[in-house]
Write an enzyme that holds these catalytic residues in place. Structure first.
Site, PDB file in Angstrom:
ATOM      1  N   SER A  70       0.944  -0.988   0.120  1.00 58.78           N
ATOM      2  CA  SER A  70       0.007  -0.148   0.052  1.00 58.78           C
ATOM      3  C   SER A  70       0.849   1.289  -0.173  1.00 58.78           C
ATOM      4  O   SER A  70       1.808   1.316  -0.598  1.00 58.78           O
ATOM      5  CB  SER A  70      -0.994  -0.181   1.241  1.00 58.78           C
TER       6      SER A  70
ATOM      7  N   ASP B 107      -8.286  -5.832  -5.864  1.00 65.63           N
ATOM      8  CA  ASP B 107      -7.907  -4.654  -5.187  1.00 65.63           C
ATOM      9  C   ASP B 107      -8.537  -3.634  -5.547  1.00 65.63           C
ATOM     10  O   ASP B 107      -8.301  -2.822  -6.498  1.00 65.63           O
ATOM     11  CB  ASP B 107      -6.501  -4.693  -5.056  1.00 65.63           C
TER      12      ASP B 107
ATOM     13  N   HIS C 272      -6.681  -5.961  -0.668  1.00 69.46           N
ATOM     14  CA  HIS C 272      -5.570  -5.169  -0.201  1.00 69.46           C
ATOM     15  C   HIS C 272      -5.030  -5.905   0.792  1.00 69.46           C
ATOM     16  O   HIS C 272      -5.105  -5.515   1.777  1.00 69.46           O
ATOM     17  CB  HIS C 272      -6.382  -3.691   0.082  1.00 69.46           C
TER      18      HIS C 272
END
Length: 811
Positions: free
Chosen positions: A377, A497, A528
């Site tokens: 991320s 995602d 994610h």
């Protein structure tokens, strides 16, 4: 289960013998044994680490079946050979598989093949001495039932503890091209330094100092130079969840008409403004000992794994975080500068101090000047940003679920688009959440006014009123600098995602195809998430093979052993496939033409048009705002859906053969809006009753994966099929503001009820559509999960005679 090991290194017999000696399965005691059975017994004795006496060893042998009739103790007493059947019956049990449940004792090789475990070469039904040594070597390199190599399983049980303080052990120690845990993680040296970055983001007249937390092996104190895993995590020093929540933007607002403009890219292109920077601090002295330590970092389990294998790990939160200087900027060039400053220090090209007061310099004298960046991320995003600078010392980037352009995170097609699961978040919210200087009252008191002005500037720059690509977003587009990448890339991304959407990695992947760097990509079926603790893929081994090559300079052929593309199957559990490329421009396409309710490969005259409304009854609108999952289900349902008048669905006939969608689907539409503005959203859908993967992976065993003996653990996870069948699944989606028909930075006027041609690229995918299923296209307006939600009275019309869907099919 199905084992998918991509990181097993082909190894010749001579090398196998050397490595078996290195890990001491071959030793002075057993090296001269001339019969396979005696050698096998010695291997087993070394493996049963808890057996401190011959009696306990015999007890252990009695608990294992060698054949369908004999336990292992009986077998070794009565046999003179090591049969292939007995060896693999025992091997499977050592790997955690159960007879009768996972395999049959009369045919273990059948199970080995089904589970996809390596079988050693053998010329007869029994192993000779050389074959047995090779078979044991491959057993050590083979994954067990819990997704861990047998040698790592032995390590977790303490096999390498005696290696820690043994000066005759090679460090780092390699096996099958990968590093082994021969460094005592309980003796790690923990220290803090403050790197001086070439920036003054808080305008206090001093260059920003950046806190870095370091964990390194004790052996570095004796002169060992080690490589570094560096994780740049803005969350590392804490977050401001409450103040961040207060800044969340209201998404229940109407879409606004844009003023038409004549913008060209040059009008909004970002150009760095020259700045006059303060002078560097005058160095008052130098030391090789840090002043500050720390107790426990916010660790990443993949980093933990390598701490026992001779790598140092560095965590830094960057500008505007607790104990560092500066302000948060959410992804702009200042944050990139902050990120690479740590690398420059590790490579010997920047100054750091032991504290923020005395100006005592400290060098990374223990560093071999080879750095890899890791993380998911925001963490992976900063790794991507760093790579696009070409900074010296950064050898490779392992970026997971990373942003490559912040516009593609918070915007899409001229629209404000929320990252999945966070409606109302934007660049200013994220800046506030990660501005951990707020957590120290004294420090925050000094920076408060500066921070409030910076936050105001971010809010203004992100411009939620239009959703257009502007200078603010251009500054945060790392893909502009792809040509600068020198580091090799290992990219990981979830095909589901909807936080960091797949376009971020696909555009990066396409952009580096012609660069002279090694590049690999792994695409999984998750959202994610991290995948380093999945049972079905040897992700940790992949990274180990990769980093051993990249940071230690070992010629283990990682760049050729690892496939270019690894994709998790979306139909069969625990199945991963290798490919030469993803989203190739050479893929053939299928053109589907729109007609009433159908997608057809044959174009037929479609005189009629189809319309739908974006307006919902207030009660339905409020319900969907609170229950996005229900909205999604109703959107896709073609069985008297409550919103059947608020979207249109087109479907193919049931497919005769399986189809593998690979890349970016493109939609060409001729559409009109009943007013002078509008938005459209699209979903590509798999229609067909089937059991599908759960949204999130299941925890198979809590704390089931040990990084090594008496060291940190991770939960063993895997995707499983839902026990219930569903009728549909979204494959991918896309959005467009009808005033951004040409591009994202140029708004055009829109006349009510006039038809316009638009072209929209959906998010990229890699998806297996089963035979008997139908490919569907859903066209609608408000996306309750991502767009603004104004519940406006707008009608949209599609002229099907000029509309089509182009789908890339894997070649």
């Amino acid at each position: 289960m199905r084992n998918n090991q991509f990181a097993i290194k082909p190894t010749n017999y001579e090398t196998q013998l050397v490595e078996l000696h290195d890990v001491r399965f071959l030793n002075d005691t057993n090296d001269n044994l001339d019969d396979p059975l005696s050698l096998w017994i010695s291997f087993l004795k070394l493996s049963f680490l808890s057996a401190k006496s011959d009696s306990v060893f015999s007890q252990k042998l009695q608990s294992i079946m060698a054949t369908s009739e004999q336990d292992l103790q009986t077998y070794v007493k009565n046999q003179k050979v090591v049969s292939v059947t007995a060896f693999y019956n025992v091997a499977l049990q050592l790997l955690g598989f159960q007879p009768e449940l996972d395999f049959q004792l009369n045919d273990p090789l059948n199970a080995m093949n089904k589970i996809q475990l390596k079988i050693a070469d053998h010329s007869t039904d029994s192993f000779n001495l050389d074959e047995l040594k090779s078979a044991w070597y491959w057993l050590l390199a083979t994954h067990n039932k819990e997704g861990q190599t047998f040698i790592d399983q032995l390590a977790a049980n303490g096999y390498f503890v005696s290696f820690y303080d043994d000066e005759t052990v090679k460090k780092p120690l390699l096996f099958n091209g990968k590093t082994l845990p021969v460094f005592d993680p309980h003796k790690l040296i923990r220290e803090v330094v403050y790197v001086e970055s070439p920036q003054d983001t808080d305008n206090d007249g001093k260059l920003d100092l950046l806190k870095a937390e370091i964990l390194r092996p004790a052996e570095t104190e004796s002169g060992l130079k080690v490589p570094i895993l560096y994780t740049a995590s803005p969350y590392n020093q804490g977050t401001n969840d409450e103040t961040g929540e207060k800044l969340m933007h209201n998404v229940n607002v109407p879409l606004k008409v844009k003023v038409a403009d004549d913008n060209e890219y040059k009008d909004i292109e970002y150009h760095a403004e020259p700045k006059s920077l303060p002078s560097a601090r005058k160095i008052s002295g130098e030391t090789d000992q840090a002043d500050e330590t720390f107790s426990r970092e916010q660790s990443y389990t993949l980093n933990d794994y390598f701490l026992a294998r001779g790598f140092a790990v560095v965590y830094a939160a960057g500008i505007g975080t607790k104990d560092s200087d500066g302000v948060r900027t959410t992804g702009d060039p200042e944050e990139t500068t902050s990120t690479i400053s740590i690398i420059e220090w590790l490579a010997g090209n920047r100054v750091a101090f032991t504290n923020k007061i005395n100006n005592i310099q400290i060098k990374a004298w223990w560093s071999n000047k080879s750095v890899a960046m890791t993380g998911r991320s925001y963490l992976g995003t900063l790794a991507t940003a760093a790579a696009t600078t070409g900074v010296t010392g950064l050898k490779t980037v392992i970026s997971e679920a990373a942003i490559s352009s912040w516009y593609d995170y918070y915007r899409d097609g001229g629209l404000v688009i929320d990252p999945g699961g966070f409606p109302g978040e934007d660049a200013d919210v994220l800046a506030e959440e990660t501005f951990s200087r707020r957590l120290q009252a004294g420090d925050f008191n000094r920076i408060k006014d500066t921070w409030e002005q910076k936050l105001t500037d971010i809010t203004k720059g992100q411009n939620r009123d239009t959703g257009d690509y502007n200078t603010f977003w251009d500054a945060r587009n790392y893909r502009k600098n792809i040509k600068n990448i020198k580091a090799d890339l290992l990219l990981v991304h979830g095909l589901n995602d909807w936080n960091v959407k797949p376009r971020n990695v696909e555009k990066l992947w396409q952009g580096v195809q012609n660069l002279n760097v090694s590049k690999k990509i792994i695409l999984h079926q998750g959202q994610h998430i991290y995948i380093n603790a999945f049972r079905s893929i040897d992700y940790t081994d992949i990274v180990n093979l990769w980093l051993t090559h990249e940071l230690l300079g070992v010629d283990n052929d990682a760049e050729n052993i690892l496939p270019n593309v690894i994709v998790q199957d979306n139909v069969k559990t625990e199945s991963w496939h290798s490919y030469s490329n993803w989203s190739s421009t050479k893929n053939p396409t299928t053109n589907y033409y729109l007609s009433k309710n159908t997608l057809s490969s044959e174009k037929t005259p479609a005189i009629e048009k189809v319309s739908f409304s974006d307006k919902l009854p207030n009660s339905s609108f409020n319900n969907y705002c609170q229950n996005i999952d229900k909205w999604q289900n109703d959107l896709l349902s073609d069985q008297k859906s409550p919103i059947q008048n608020n979207r249109v669905i087109f479907k193919t006939e049931k497919l005769n053969n399986e189809a593998l969608l690979d890349g970016v689907a493109k939609l060409n539409l001729r559409v009109s809006s009943s007013t002078n503005f509008g938005l459209l959203s699209f979903q590509l859908v798999d229609y067909g009753t089937s059991k599908r993967f759960n949204i999130s992976p299941s925890i198979l065993k809590a704390k089931g994966l040990a990084e090594t003996y008496d060291w940190r653990e991770d939960d063993l996870r895997e995707f499983e099929l839902n026990t219930k069948s569903t009728d549909s699944k979204m494959i991918t989606k896309g959005h467009i503001n009808l005033q951004n028909r040409e591009n994202n930075f140029h708004a055009e006027s829109l006349s009510p009820n006039e038809f316009y041609d638009i072209s929209v690229e959906l998010q990229p995918t890699f998806y297996k559509l089963q035979a008997g299923h139908q490919l569907g296209l859903v066209v609608y307006a408000t996306d309750f999960g991502m767009t603004v939600r104004g519940n406006q009275d707008i009608n949209y019309t599609i002229d099907m005679n000029y509309s089509s869907l182009i789908v890339p099919i894997h070649k």
